[in-house]
Design a protein around this motif. Structure first.
Motif, PDB file in Angstrom:
ATOM      1  N   HIS A  36       0.849  -1.178   0.000  1.00  0.00           N
ATOM      2  CA  HIS A  36       0.000   0.000   0.000  1.00  0.00           C
ATOM      3  C   HIS A  36       0.888   1.232   0.000  1.00  0.00           C
ATOM      4  O   HIS A  36       1.857   1.296   0.756  1.00  0.00           O
ATOM      5  CB  HIS A  36      -0.914   0.013   1.236  1.00  0.00           C
TER       6      HIS A  36
ATOM      7  N   ASP B 260       0.676   5.740  -0.259  1.00  0.00           N
ATOM      8  CA  ASP B 260      -0.267   6.859  -0.118  1.00  0.00           C
ATOM      9  C   ASP B 260      -0.716   7.366  -1.480  1.00  0.00           C
ATOM     10  O   ASP B 260      -1.896   7.565  -1.728  1.00  0.00           O
ATOM     11  CB  ASP B 260       0.366   8.000   0.696  1.00  0.00           C
ATOM     12  N   GLU B 261       0.245   7.601  -2.357  1.00  0.00           N
ATOM     13  CA  GLU B 261      -0.107   8.118  -3.675  1.00  0.00           C
ATOM     14  C   GLU B 261       0.891   7.595  -4.693  1.00  0.00           C
ATOM     15  O   GLU B 261       2.084   7.865  -4.605  1.00  0.00           O
ATOM     16  CB  GLU B 261      -0.101   9.650  -3.674  1.00  0.00           C
ATOM     17  N   PHE B 262       0.362   6.865  -5.659  1.00  0.00           N
ATOM     18  CA  PHE B 262       1.196   6.235  -6.681  1.00  0.00           C
ATOM     19  C   PHE B 262       1.612   7.286  -7.715  1.00  0.00           C
ATOM     20  O   PHE B 262       0.774   7.912  -8.348  1.00  0.00           O
ATOM     21  CB  PHE B 262       0.354   5.151  -7.348  1.00  0.00           C
TER      22      PHE B 262
ATOM     23  N   HIS C 112       8.545   5.647  -3.426  1.00  0.00           N
ATOM     24  CA  HIS C 112       7.411   5.538  -2.503  1.00  0.00           C
ATOM     25  C   HIS C 112       7.786   4.822  -1.219  1.00  0.00           C
ATOM     26  O   HIS C 112       8.469   3.806  -1.258  1.00  0.00           O
ATOM     27  CB  HIS C 112       6.272   4.724  -3.148  1.00  0.00           C
TER      28      HIS C 112
ATOM     29  N   ILE D 102       0.614  -3.200  -6.221  1.00  0.00           N
ATOM     30  CA  ILE D 102       0.753  -1.892  -5.581  1.00  0.00           C
ATOM     31  C   ILE D 102      -0.644  -1.290  -5.474  1.00  0.00           C
ATOM     32  O   ILE D 102      -1.292  -1.053  -6.501  1.00  0.00           O
ATOM     33  CB  ILE D 102       1.636  -0.944  -6.420  1.00  0.00           C
TER      34      ILE D 102
ATOM     35  N   ASN E 118      -2.909   1.796  -4.663  1.00  0.00           N
ATOM     36  CA  ASN E 118      -2.807   3.257  -4.598  1.00  0.00           C
ATOM     37  C   ASN E 118      -3.802   3.804  -3.583  1.00  0.00           C
ATOM     38  O   ASN E 118      -5.008   3.560  -3.695  1.00  0.00           O
ATOM     39  CB  ASN E 118      -3.096   3.816  -6.000  1.00  0.00           C
TER      40      ASN E 118
ATOM     41  N   THR F 248      -4.935   6.719  -3.160  1.00  0.00           N
ATOM     42  CA  THR F 248      -5.886   7.748  -3.589  1.00  0.00           C
ATOM     43  C   THR F 248      -7.153   7.156  -4.189  1.00  0.00           C
ATOM     44  O   THR F 248      -8.227   7.721  -4.042  1.00  0.00           O
ATOM     45  CB  THR F 248      -5.236   8.728  -4.602  1.00  0.00           C
TER      46      THR F 248
ATOM     47  N   THR G  29      -1.972  -1.988  -9.169  1.00  0.00           N
ATOM     48  CA  THR G  29      -1.118  -2.205 -10.335  1.00  0.00           C
ATOM     49  C   THR G  29      -0.298  -3.450 -10.031  1.00  0.00           C
ATOM     50  O   THR G  29       0.301  -3.550  -8.964  1.00  0.00           O
ATOM     51  CB  THR G  29      -0.193  -0.990 -10.566  1.00  0.00           C
TER      52      THR G  29
ATOM     53  N   VAL H 288      -0.322   2.349 -15.140  1.00  0.00           N
ATOM     54  CA  VAL H 288      -0.890   2.413 -13.799  1.00  0.00           C
ATOM     55  C   VAL H 288      -2.241   1.702 -13.796  1.00  0.00           C
ATOM     56  O   VAL H 288      -3.072   1.926 -14.679  1.00  0.00           O
ATOM     57  CB  VAL H 288      -1.061   3.877 -13.345  1.00  0.00           C
TER      58      VAL H 288
ATOM     59  N   THR I 257      10.385   3.333 -11.072  1.00  0.00           N
ATOM     60  CA  THR I 257       9.450   3.703 -10.008  1.00  0.00           C
ATOM     61  C   THR I 257       9.793   2.813  -8.822  1.00  0.00           C
ATOM     62  O   THR I 257       9.923   1.590  -8.980  1.00  0.00           O
ATOM     63  CB  THR I 257       7.998   3.473 -10.459  1.00  0.00           C
TER      64      THR I 257
END
Lengths: 307, 307
Positions: free
Chosen positions: A19, A21-23, A29, A96, A98, A100, A105, B25, B105
């Protein structure tokens, strides 16, 4: 132990979920939460069957330290496992999530290759006398013959064990010819038979090919079952929003449990439980889990039509 | 073994790199290539020092099966390691490299916590008598005291071993006060001292605080070294395009190697090698690697000014 459900996952994986916070593509991250557990469609089948109160035995290949983590996690989840060691390293998948929007993904590592000797070792340790049914699901790792599931179905029948096989493509046809109970979704069915065939007709054709029964999920239109005694369509209980991954595996778990109890179950009854279990799986965020209260509430409500 | 370089990585990681054809994404990706190796800034220092022909000993914490993979990979890379076991699981980092543009990333798991007993065990196994220098780099795991590096520097000095410490923030000032050779970049230096200080003046202030020497990378403007004997600026060889991750670690490796050979090296000479090694690190796609031919070509060409 006649009811024991052997679940075969030839392409076992360690499913890692991060997890964030924002991808941000190209960003760095901090992972706020990490989860990992054994994965692969057969493991989902085992988890759902165990949640529904059935005895399960998880079968598959494990290799390397990632394989050890998979074996540990199955143990921690209370799933009895009989795993065949391989030289290759068990694959991982990384999802992953995201923060938000909750979207995932996904990155799937290529699985390890399984050698002919390892495939033979897998057969040699099959505890046929203890199994009530063999449920096989998911993709094949490199190195195995394309008809691996059909081969398992034939060996199972030789030991008087029915098999339930969830697979697409030519392997679906081969499994039907080998006399298995075959599981697929509508797209896989049409892909294997013909693009414009109805789900009902497709399921019947699989039975004509030799399948003991065919159970096909049809998305929001419910499910269809066919056997030599007839065919049935179950309607969905209600529109359920959530995570559809694992809904088909919940169906396979119910079908396998029914076959383990009786080689000739009442397919209209099986469909009721299968539809309820699939919908109850959609309610949970993780494949392999089902919402047991929702399953119990919905199961008596499912409408089934004889076709 | 007076030249042995002990490299400390308190926050060891397993760095996993996935290559995908096209990063989308919310999509599901087949990983076309998977690489994994031990990571953390101290490991990069160890790799570069070993590539430059120095004897290294990698020091750090490992836990769980991921820790075992890290230990195996260090062994496979030919890096001698003395690792302290911890109850927590060693963290992973996952880098996804996009095939369309080569951009990465990155996802960093939170590291395990290190208990006071485990920190004591780390000290207890320090092979001080064998070490020529102790090089400490990178972030601290949760659980360790904020002045962990300064504590190591004091203990090192007690055993007549000089330490090279690459760190930012208050820990940089503490390391200077503990008499270490301190390594930082310009941003870390300004962050620790004052926003408008010049790199030259900042390096001198660290020496005034007690640092044996201060070596600060200044991006495209080269590098600065200061000791009680003076201060020097080395100019970059040429503009090098590539992967800047690991360039600072290559500088630390050169500084540590110089200190291992002599506690009072000729800093203008050290800067030549440090600039060449940093630029040679930028040429390689993976942190911890350097282009040895480029290093050898550039090393004699670096211009150094006495300030």
């Amino acid at each position: 132990m006649a009811g024991l459900i052997g679940t075969v996952t030839l392409n076992l994986a360690l499913d890692v979920t991060y997890h964030v916070d924002e991808f941000v593509v190209g960003g760095s991250h901090r992972v706020t939460e990490t989860r990992q557990r054994a994965g692969g469609k057969g493991v989902n089948v085992a988890r759902v069957a165990a949640t529904l109160g059935h005895q399960v035995l998880a079968l598959g290949f494990v290799g390397g330290l990632t394989g050890e983590i998979v074996a540990e996690e199955l143990f921690d989840a209370g799933l009895t496992a009989l795993l065949t060691p391989i030289a290759g390293e068990t694959r991982r998948t990384v999802a992953i999530v995201n923060g938000t929007d909750g979207d995932a993904t996904i990155f799937n590592e290529k699985g390890p290759s399984v050698s002919p000797d390892e495939w033979r070792a897998f057969h040699d340790r099959m505890p046929w006398a203890r199994l009530g049914v063999l449920a096989c699901s998911g993709s094949l790792p490199p190195g195995l013959p394309a008809d691996a599931y059909a081969e398992l179905a034939v060996r199972a029948r030789h030991h008087d064990v029915l098999s339930v096989i969830d697979v697409g493509g030519d392997a679906l046809l081969a499994a039907a010819r080998a006399g298995a109970v075959v599981r697929s979704n509508a797209a896989e069915l049409r892909d294997a038979l013909s693009a414009d065939i109805s789900v009902e007709e497709g399921a019947r054709q699989l039975v004509d090919l030799g399948a003991t029964a065919a159970v096909t999920t049809d998305g929001p239109r419910g499910m269809v079952a066919a056997s030599k005694l007839g065919s049935w369509r179950a309607l969905p209980v209600e529109q359920v929003a959530g995570n559809p991954t694992g809904a088909g595996d919940a169906c396979t778990a119910v079908v396998a449990a029914a076959v383990a109890e009786s080689p000739k179950p009442d397919w209209s009854e099986v469909l009721k439980s299968a539809v309820a279990a699939s919908a109850a799986a959609v309610l949970t965020p993780v494949a392999g889990d089902i919402d047991l209260a929702a399953y119990r509430r919905w199961q008596p409500q499912v409408a089934v039509q004889s076709l």
